[in-house]
Motif scaffolding. Sequence first.
Motif, mmCIF file in Angstrom:
data_model
loop_
_atom_site.group_PDB
_atom_site.id
_atom_site.type_symbol
_atom_site.label_atom_id
_atom_site.label_comp_id
_atom_site.label_asym_id
_atom_site.label_seq_id
_atom_site.Cartn_x
_atom_site.Cartn_y
_atom_site.Cartn_z
ATOM 1 N N PHE A 176 5.332 4.232 1.780
ATOM 2 C CA PHE A 176 3.818 4.915 1.408
ATOM 3 C C PHE A 176 4.767 6.696 1.326
ATOM 4 O O PHE A 176 3.480 7.322 1.709
ATOM 5 N N THR A 177 6.343 6.543 0.964
ATOM 6 C CA THR A 177 6.887 8.260 0.350
ATOM 7 C C THR A 177 7.370 7.817 -1.067
ATOM 8 O O THR A 177 8.078 6.837 -1.142
ATOM 9 N N ILE A 197 11.106 -1.554 -12.742
ATOM 10 C CA ILE A 197 10.782 -1.833 -11.229
ATOM 11 C C ILE A 197 9.729 -1.301 -11.216
ATOM 12 O O ILE A 197 9.193 0.156 -11.106
ATOM 13 N N VAL A 198 8.246 -2.109 -10.425
ATOM 14 C CA VAL A 198 6.448 -1.908 -10.588
ATOM 15 C C VAL A 198 6.743 -1.375 -8.560
ATOM 16 O O VAL A 198 7.404 -2.608 -7.790
ATOM 17 N N PRO A 199 6.454 -0.829 -8.648
ATOM 18 C CA PRO A 199 6.430 -0.177 -7.691
ATOM 19 C C PRO A 199 4.839 -1.711 -6.148
ATOM 20 O O PRO A 199 4.048 -0.831 -7.542
ATOM 21 N N GLY A 200 5.691 -1.822 -5.391
ATOM 22 C CA GLY A 200 4.550 -2.363 -4.511
ATOM 23 C C GLY A 200 3.616 -2.154 -4.013
ATOM 24 O O GLY A 200 4.224 -0.711 -2.793
ATOM 25 N N ILE A 201 2.042 -2.122 -4.045
ATOM 26 C CA ILE A 201 1.153 -1.334 -2.435
ATOM 27 C C ILE A 201 0.818 -2.231 -1.368
ATOM 28 O O ILE A 201 0.380 -2.902 -1.932
ATOM 29 N N MET A 202 1.251 -1.869 -0.959
ATOM 30 C CA MET A 202 0.495 -2.441 0.613
ATOM 31 C C MET A 202 -1.682 -1.205 0.921
ATOM 32 O O MET A 202 -0.836 -0.527 1.735
ATOM 33 N N ALA A 219 9.785 -1.122 6.192
ATOM 34 C CA ALA A 219 8.752 -0.204 5.934
ATOM 35 C C ALA A 219 8.416 0.846 6.411
ATOM 36 O O ALA A 219 7.750 0.523 7.601
ATOM 37 N N ASP A 220 8.504 1.843 6.249
ATOM 38 C CA ASP A 220 8.754 3.210 7.504
ATOM 39 C C ASP A 220 7.392 3.680 7.339
ATOM 40 O O ASP A 220 6.447 4.106 5.815
ATOM 41 N N ILE A 221 6.510 3.902 8.160
ATOM 42 C CA ILE A 221 5.677 4.497 8.502
ATOM 43 C C ILE A 221 5.498 5.797 8.424
ATOM 44 O O ILE A 221 5.905 5.784 10.243
ATOM 45 N N PRO A 222 5.197 6.833 8.031
ATOM 46 C CA PRO A 222 5.124 8.226 8.633
ATOM 47 C C PRO A 222 5.703 8.860 9.055
ATOM 48 O O PRO A 222 3.465 8.347 9.289
ATOM 49 N N LEU A 250 -0.632 8.210 -3.358
ATOM 50 C CA LEU A 250 0.549 7.429 -3.521
ATOM 51 C C LEU A 250 0.134 6.871 -4.563
ATOM 52 O O LEU A 250 1.135 6.637 -5.737
ATOM 53 N N CYS A 251 -0.327 6.116 -5.649
ATOM 54 C CA CYS A 251 -0.569 5.721 -6.439
ATOM 55 C C CYS A 251 -0.226 6.372 -7.614
ATOM 56 O O CYS A 251 0.052 6.573 -8.429
#
Length: 288
Positions: A176-177, A197-202, A219-222, A250-251
Amino acid sequence: MTAQKIQFSFELFPPRTPAGWDKLPALASALAAVQPAFFSVTYGAGGSEQNGTYDTLIRVVEQTGIETAPHLTCIGSTRARIGALLDQYRAAGVTRIVALRGDLPATAASSEAPGELRYASELVAFIRETHGDHFTLEVAAYPEMHPQAANPDADFDAFRRKIDAGADGAVTQYFFTAEAYFDFVERCTRAGITVPIVPGIMPITNHAQLTRFSAACGADIPRWIRLRLEQYQDDKAALQDFGLEVVARLCRALLDNGAPGLHFYTLNQAEPTLRLWQHLGLPTPTGS
């Protein structure tokens, strides 16, 4: 951003119930309507069973006609069994594979990985040795470090070995950062790694579920996101609206600054991903 140069893809998992299998055609069709570059299918339920992966892949391809890539793990397996799976996938027309180590048994240390191939880099090398360039090989990347890695440098070295073994590209664990992703890409550039390098998005749809997943995968949740999710956990609509804005920002940051695409972890739900897709104004074919 130039849509024609960007690849979007969706991850599915093998349904765990008869009702899930019944819903799979509608799920696949809904996601296929926006014409992703490919689907990927995770390794069985909880990484324990490859038959579900194959069955899901076949059904998605028959339903949509879109390229579908199985996740293939090597942990606890043999060269003979992996070779048989590769032959099965090749005979089915598969040309893309997501090559992964797989989850270690709860009692195993990373140095005690069972099976004849202990690391994803060894799996990539084996696929190249046995099938040449037939398969496009995607591997995993961890901008915030794999939870079982000793330190960031060791984790990056493991990633580099996968690329050196012949991987064509990577999909990241979700994050998420945006800075975590761009820092990782910068490290790759300095190391001479040039694969996409493709970002994975949740998508964010459920506070408890996201917290559980993030704890498991590192995975860090800020803190600011976590506190807002806690505030909204009893208001589903408010939580989902907030989650939509967070992930959309983010996207946009990722795409506006050069990410080669986005890989959406759909959790076998079409609506959250398609809502995010529409919110971002991503390409939607006429008539879909």
